[in-house]
Design an enzyme around this catalytic site. Sequence first.
Site, PDB file in Angstrom:
ATOM      1  CD  GLU A  35       0.669   2.798 -12.572  1.00  0.00           C
ATOM      2  OE1 GLU A  35      -0.251   3.200 -11.762  1.00  0.00           O
ATOM      3  OE2 GLU A  35       0.385   1.907 -13.694  1.00  0.00           O
ATOM      4  NE  ARG A 262      -5.619   9.315  -1.927  1.00  0.00           N
ATOM      5  CZ  ARG A 262      -5.570   8.499  -2.840  1.00  0.00           C
ATOM      6  NH1 ARG A 262      -6.339   7.435  -2.807  1.00  0.00           N
ATOM      7  NH2 ARG A 262      -4.563   8.583  -3.868  1.00  0.00           N
ATOM      8  CE  LYS A 272      -0.781   8.468 -10.298  1.00  0.00           C
ATOM      9  NZ  LYS A 272       0.714   8.168 -10.048  1.00  0.00           N
TER      10      LYS A 272
END
Length: 562
Positions: A35, A262, A272
């Site tokens: 994104e 992850r 983020k």
Amino acid sequence: MNTEPTRPSNFIRDIIEADLAAGRHRTIRTRFPPEPNGYLHIGHAKSIWLNFGVAEDYRGACNLRFDDTNPHKENPEFVAAIQDDVRWLGYDWADRLYFASNYFEELYGFAVELIEKGLAFVCELDAEAMRAYRGTLTEPGRPSPYRERPVAENLDLFRRMRAGEFPDGSRVLRAKIDMAAPNMNMRDPVLYRIRHGVVHHQTGAEWCLYPMYDFTHPVSDALEGITHSLCTLEFEDHRPLYDWVVEHVSVPGRPRQIEFARLNLKYTVMSKRRLTELVEQGHVAGWDDPRMPTIAGLRRRGVPPAAIRDFCRRVGVTKADAMVEMGVLENCVREDLDATAPRAMAVLRPLKVVIDNYPADTTETLEAPRHPKDAAMGRRELTLAREIYIDREDFREEANKKFKRLVTGGEVRLRNAYVIRCEEAIKDPDSGEVVELRCSYDPATLGADPVGRKVRGVIHWVPAYQSLAAEVRLYDRLFTAPVPGAGRENKDFIADLNPESLVVLKGCRIEPSLATAAPGERFQFEREGYFCLDGDTGDAGIPVFNRTSTLRDSWSRTEAGG
RNA sequence: UGGGGUGUAGCCAAGAGGUCUAAGGCACCGGGUUUUGAUCCCGGCAUUCCCAGGUUCGAAUCCUGGCACCCCAGCCA
């Protein structure tokens, strides 16, 4: 790229191989779907390496697709930066650059299909009411009062939502699945929401209706012919919804979602939200601050892309939550740079040395290899003069035998040059600080051991007047806690920032051969570490070098241990 | 007292009933080479696989029951 060591097996490759062997696919297709709401970090590098690497290994292809369904948070700066970073990491998506927003029209059509099948409805509950109806983790939800609206009414309302007749938040399109499902994601999830007045970086003001991730992702994957849709563990709960969408909408493919853990690294943060906070609150100089775990930060720090790929390979791909030590990355960096970085000498904390028995009016040109084990890198010229600089850390008035450097009355080898003896340390009469060393050199020791005694130490040096001024930035871990914020009120990770993560040295002297270095070039400053020339310049335009990594240092351990 | 996951050395991670008295990497601890206290080289580093039972001639691998940790109640992704 194929000179890279073999990618070790992992459960995802096993699945792909089984699918190929069973004839479920003739070729593999993956995608990296960021994104554009921030910069990529090393956790993304793992996903990029996995997706592009697996595609490459099985002779398939990997698409770069921006998952841009939330125009509030996204912007073109991030779109550009992400492409730069993926390319820099060494991957090529050829002509396969896509945007989920490219599919808005198709997506809308599939939503209409769901409505026609009686599988979606327009809901007028506001956000708060919807939360109340959703139930909790342990109690089932209740159906929305709008759930049984006739198809024709839903169709009409949905069309008018697109036409802009309704304000933000007044209506959403929801899938009609199961309000009692133990999986919260299946309790009639929202598929579309209304967003007026935002300019989307790709579609402009064309839409006021934006699809949600859970609807967009499976459709986009199917449209692109993705065979294996690799994502992180937190999406595991979404897989039933992903499959539901693929099954109930007439898309051309049957992508399969597979989740992996992850990457987490000690002494840094990866979310983020937190990275954005560091940048926006000015705790770092920007997304590319060399202390950041972003790809841009690592690049500016001097970390080679091959080291990042190697790191991803070593860390592996599993479903177990992992917290990897920084040492693994550092080792990858050192291993790459040891082989590829030309050597040079730089004195970070200069101490003047006058070689009294060296002629005052001449200099001498010496040669040294650019790399001790790679003759192909060539040689460089060094200038020796009567006055030179050595590092303050390499001199002590007196020390025990373990200290292999210069002491008053002792000898040491100047790297690539002669053996010198310290005759006297000149001190500032007021402070007592050593300001200059008076030394002598042994002319017979160039490329030869002195006779009758052995010199154990070797130190680096630069000529006093022919060397260049430089600024050197020393970086250390950004946080002092292995898991920043852990155990603190509100997980306050800012409180764990390392106040010494950046130390700027302005009076450094570097060897003359470095004059031609270009920004981005990496060197090993012998006995100091690996450094990368920054694009910035310091006071009076002097070059700035960022320390990528120190050398492994067993001396500091010896000394600290006594 | 819901659902979905994961548990092999300090940190990652192979392993899919016998070839496991358990690969490999990082870290760590020795020793050697060395004009970088770097690199390189050699050696060491889990009788044990979250725990407890069970099946089997034989289990880290199968079964049962526990325990621990992670994720999920955005009109974020």
